[in-house]
Structure formats: C-alpha cells, structure tokens
Design an enzyme around this catalytic site. Sequence first.
Site, mmCIF file in Angstrom:
data_model
loop_
_atom_site.group_PDB
_atom_site.id
_atom_site.type_symbol
_atom_site.label_atom_id
_atom_site.label_comp_id
_atom_site.label_asym_id
_atom_site.label_seq_id
_atom_site.Cartn_x
_atom_site.Cartn_y
_atom_site.Cartn_z
ATOM 1 N N HIS A 1 -11.501 10.050 8.353
ATOM 2 C CA HIS A 1 -11.256 8.609 8.294
ATOM 3 C C HIS A 1 -10.578 8.070 9.553
ATOM 4 O O HIS A 1 -10.902 6.995 10.021
ATOM 5 C CB HIS A 1 -10.363 8.345 7.083
ATOM 6 C CG HIS A 1 -10.133 6.905 6.778
ATOM 7 N ND1 HIS A 1 -11.168 6.009 6.625
ATOM 8 C CD2 HIS A 1 -8.998 6.196 6.584
ATOM 9 C CE1 HIS A 1 -10.677 4.810 6.344
ATOM 10 N NE2 HIS A 1 -9.356 4.890 6.337
ATOM 11 N N ARG B 1 -0.913 8.975 9.337
ATOM 12 C CA ARG B 1 -0.896 7.526 9.587
ATOM 13 C C ARG B 1 -0.481 6.765 8.333
ATOM 14 O O ARG B 1 -1.001 7.023 7.246
ATOM 15 C CB ARG B 1 -2.300 7.092 9.996
ATOM 16 C CG ARG B 1 -2.465 5.612 10.157
ATOM 17 C CD ARG B 1 -3.902 5.270 10.459
ATOM 18 N NE ARG B 1 -4.737 5.397 9.289
ATOM 19 C CZ ARG B 1 -5.363 4.373 8.699
ATOM 20 N NH1 ARG B 1 -5.244 3.152 9.179
ATOM 21 N NH2 ARG B 1 -6.121 4.566 7.644
ATOM 22 N N ARG C 1 -2.573 10.615 -0.194
ATOM 23 C CA ARG C 1 -3.955 10.872 0.232
ATOM 24 C C ARG C 1 -4.241 12.331 0.592
ATOM 25 O O ARG C 1 -5.255 12.875 0.191
ATOM 26 C CB ARG C 1 -4.234 10.068 1.510
ATOM 27 C CG ARG C 1 -4.859 8.754 1.265
ATOM 28 C CD ARG C 1 -5.168 8.107 2.587
ATOM 29 N NE ARG C 1 -5.390 6.690 2.354
ATOM 30 C CZ ARG C 1 -5.688 5.817 3.293
ATOM 31 N NH1 ARG C 1 -5.800 6.208 4.543
ATOM 32 N NH2 ARG C 1 -5.877 4.560 3.001
ATOM 33 N N GLU D 1 0.850 -1.200 0.000
ATOM 34 C CA GLU D 1 0.000 0.000 0.000
ATOM 35 C C GLU D 1 0.880 1.243 0.000
ATOM 36 O O GLU D 1 2.086 1.151 0.269
ATOM 37 C CB GLU D 1 -0.901 0.004 1.246
ATOM 38 C CG GLU D 1 -2.012 -1.024 1.151
ATOM 39 C CD GLU D 1 -2.969 -0.985 2.330
ATOM 40 O OE1 GLU D 1 -2.543 -0.555 3.418
ATOM 41 O OE2 GLU D 1 -4.124 -1.381 2.156
ATOM 42 N N HIS E 1 -9.908 10.607 4.126
ATOM 43 C CA HIS E 1 -9.761 9.726 2.966
ATOM 44 C C HIS E 1 -10.338 10.466 1.758
ATOM 45 O O HIS E 1 -11.414 11.056 1.854
ATOM 46 C CB HIS E 1 -10.520 8.414 3.209
ATOM 47 C CG HIS E 1 -10.108 7.336 2.271
ATOM 48 N ND1 HIS E 1 -10.476 7.323 0.955
ATOM 49 C CD2 HIS E 1 -9.326 6.250 2.444
ATOM 50 C CE1 HIS E 1 -9.948 6.264 0.367
ATOM 51 N NE2 HIS E 1 -9.241 5.603 1.239
#
Length: 534
Positions: A351, A386, A290, A121, A244
């Site tokens: 998120h 994060r 993101r 990811e 998100h």
Amino acid sequence: MQPPTEYATDVLVIGSGAAGLSLALRLAGHCDVMVLSKGPLNEGSTLYAQGGIAAVFDETDSVDSHVDDTLIAGAGMCDREAVEFIAGNARHCVQWLIDQGVLFDTEASTPAGDRYHLTREGGHSHRRILHAADATGKAVETTLVGKAAAHPGIQILERCNAVDLVTSNRLGLPGTRRVVGAYIWNRAKERVELCRAREVVLATGGASKVYQYTTNPDISSGDGIAMAWRAGCRVANLEFNQFHPTCLFHPQARNFLLTEALRGEGAYLRRPDGSRFTPDFDPRAELAPRDIVARAIDHEMKRLRADCMYLDISHRPEAFIRQHFPTIYDKLLTLDIDLNRQPIPIVPAAHYTCGGVMVDKHGRTDLDGLYAIGEVSYTGLHGANRLASNSLLECLVYGWSAAEDIQRRLPAIAQVRQLPPWDESRVSNSDEEVVLQHNWQELRLFMWDYVGIVRTTKRLERALHRIELLTREIDEYYSNFRISNNLLEVRNLVQVAELIVKSALQRKESRGLHFTLDYPAMQPDPKPTILQPR
Ligand SMILES: Cc1cc2nc3c(=O)[nH]c(=O)nc-3n(C[C@H](O)[C@H](O)[C@H](O)COP(=O)(O)OP(=O)(O)OC[C@H]3O[C@@H](n4cnc5c(N)ncnc54)[C@H](O)[C@@H]3O)c2cc1C
C-alpha cells in the site's frame, strides 16, 4: 529522421500527484515549470486516496498531539524534527489546498457549514482528518489538475516517462556534481527526448507495484527511487512497506481497496469455510492494527494454501451498508458481488512505501539540483510505520518547502547549454517482449512470497539471488533493444526490489512493518537503514 526534441525549463517536475502539482502551482509565475507525467495527468496514488488528510483544525487538538501520535505509530524510528516540521506546517498547507478550491466535507450542524467535518482514524488520538466523503484523493487531484492545466506558466507533458537523470559530470563540467536535466521517453512518438533544467524535482510516488498484490495504480513502479539511486543519491528505510489488510481479490479489479471503516463498522474476516480467525491472533480481533491483521490474513492464506480470505459485513442492516459505503457498494455490484448478502474475497496488498530517497526539510537530495518530494522521498516522518492520512500531508508540506527553497536558489543557477545525446545506434526493436512480461511477473510474485508481510533471512537471500539473475537479463535487454514502458518499469522495479531486500537483510530485528521470524524482537536504539550507492 527528425532530430529529437530538446526542451529547456527552469524547473522540471517529474510527477503530477499531490506532491508534484502542489509544488508546480506554487512555483508557476515565478519561473518556467514543466510537469512530466507517465500516464494521464491525473493518474497516480493521489487520485485513489480515500480517507483524507491529517491536520490540526480542532481547538481541542494540538500539534504536539499530532506529533506524539506520529511518533508512536513510527515505532521509535521517526525523525522528531521532521515530524514537528510537518505537523507544524500542516494547517497552512491544507489551507492552501482549500484556497485552490478543494471542497472538504463540513459539519452540517454548524449554521454556515463553516467547520470542517473531521474524522478519526486508527492511531490518531483526536478527530483531525479532513476528507471529501470517501474519495478525498479524487477531490484533491481533480482540483490541482484543473489549476495546473489552466496555468500559462506550466508546460505539461503527459504519457512521457523520465528515463534517467543527467548529471554535470557526464558533460565534463567541473565542480560539484549536479543534476542538469533528464532523458524522457515520449510514448506517443516512441523516442527519447531531452530536457535541460536548472532544478529537477522527483515527485514520482511509491514503489508498491514491486509486489504481486497492491492497492496502487500501475504508475507506482519506484522510478524516482531507481533514477535517484543510479544518479548517486542515498536511500533509506526501504524495508518498511505498509501492507493494507483488505484489498479486493478479483481478476477484473486488482487494486480496489476496501476501507478499514468496514471493519470499524463490524465486518468480520473469515476463512473460506466461513470461520473467523482474527481472534486467534489478537484480542482486538478485526480491530487490531493494520500490520497485525495483515499478518493474520497472510498466515492463514499460507497455512491453508488459499488464494484469499473473506470480509463479511452482510450481518449489518442493508440500509446502513448502503448509506455508509456507497462507493464500495456500487463498485462491488459491477463485479456481481453484493455487499449485503455475501462475503467479499480479499487479500492484503502493498500500500505505501515508507522509505525512499533521503532528503532534508526542503526536499533536497544528496545531489545539487535534485529534489525529491512525496512518497518517493524519505523525510523521516513515517519511521517504521505510517500513521494514516499523514502521506498526503507530507506531499503538501514538501511541495511548499521545496518550492520556497527553489525560488531562493534559482537566481544563482545557470542552465547548461546542451545535454549528451541519447545513443540508440546499437539497439534494435525487441522481438522478445514475452521475456519482459515473464520477468515482470516473476519479480512481483517472489517479492510477494519472500519479501512480503512475514520474512526470514533465507527467503530474503533467495529473493536476492533471483534479483541478481533478473538484473543481468534486464540489463542485457536494455543494452540491446529499444526502450518501451514495460522495459523502463521492470528495470526500475528490479532495482528497487534489490534495495528493499538489502535493507531488509540489514535490519536484525522486527519493528513496525518489518517482521522477520529470525529476529522477532526489537533491538534497543534503532537507526534508519541507509544505503549508499557505490
Ligand atoms: C488506494 C489508496 C488510498 C490511499 N489513501 C490515503 C489517504 O486516505 N490519506 C493519505 O494521506 N494517503 C493515502 N494514500 C497514500 C497517498 O495517496 C500517496 O502516498 C500520495 O498520493 C502520493 O502522492 P505523490 O504525489 O507522491 O505520488 P502519486 O500521486 O502516486 O503521483 C506520482 C506521479 O509520478 C508520475 N511518474 C511516476 N514515474 C514517472 C516517470 N518515470 N516519469 C514521469 N512521471 C512519472 C506519475 O505519472 C504520477 O503523475 C492512499 C494510497 C492509495 C493507493
């Protein structure tokens, strides 16, 4: 009238997600455990996690590399010791989950299918994400719920909200202030009950419900952060909320996440007129990190006064879409959206809460007798941003380390004999639920508009002013009327909103998830934002 129930247990675990249930299962058999859950036992963010859990399972990967990737994502704000602790304990904690029966996907290519299929990811330099198709959280939560429900050493109370923690000073006990239990709102019986406990663990998840748009379920109302703050614990880094970029914008499906893998497989972001816009913001276009993509969407929505933007993968072959995104494809069809033929309306959405209740590496808070684990806590792992798939891991590692610590300390801790009764003598039934509903909507809307993806000092101050007004109204309501789930949640949300705004006002720079037009640059030598209750 019947006297309210008073429970007594060794360890009261408030929350039944990955954090709460993993801790409860590790403790069960060693002491009495009671698990409290605000909704049905399985409801919480854990159930909806899609991508997976990060841990080093590949021989070409290393814990050092996992640490480095986490530190880079955290934009200079992670606590290195915490990161090393979590990455270093990842493998045995994930193995524990496997031993409980969670079926992660394996490589079909190995003879016995005995190697886990690891995905990669954003931000991870290796393949290190264990997953169960695109519904990892469901596999984890369902397994843990099954185990906990069947365990004779775990008592479960569903649809019960922890209202507030009880501390020893309220009983007039001498010595260091410690947590000795909690008040519980039993929704079915519509009354407040009491629970005495030798140790209390907050595992209540995050606070993303404070924003108008969120990928989180309704339970994420920051209750644990608010309760810990009211009891006297410090909180940290609450200005860092992860947004998100792509959450479905649809009246019947408010929280549905559209995975990043769609953009990874070529989906475009489009304005309502069909034109693309991300190349105007970053050369990596849809594949930028993101926070950059979320800011680009937010910018265009505000500029065009549009309700949403669109995500479009209809140019990819139909068979490919169905094979790679079966869950999303099916879900969208139920809403009359055909992924193969039309763009999907999306908005960025709150998120993940990177900050929370400050804890040490055993999950101990500032108060004796109180632990905080999972998304409710601030361990230092996430810093200013994060890294994907590190949060479920944090739940598991602290579920383990807090359970070990509790077992060590429990023999020396006595149970109190009685809690002060809940006083309802001056309250009546509410005849103004509409006020609560209004406050709830107002709070979430101005948090979205003023404290969202792009901030300014003026907007933050505006938000704080409104929070002060709402706090007064809600406090008055709380003193005069019997409690309800709505009242408890809005009281906690407004408290957490205040902490988020105050933290954001303290940070005079833009870093990671906190972006303010007034201080667009990073400052040298960043420190966590720590708030201390009076
Ligand atoms: C859509 C989505 C996708 C995600 N994907 C991933 C992913 O792929 N990988 C990853 O690592 N992370 C992912 N995350 C984040 C991750 O799922 C969460 O951070 C994690 O599950 C939090 O677990 P938790 O146990 O701390 O809290 P939760 O799972 O949210 O559980 C909280 C529990 O606390 C209870 N509770 C709350 N307040 C009270 C109260 N007052 N009284 C009693 N009970 C209370 C709730 O009922 C619930 O049982 C995702 C999150 C979402 C929303």
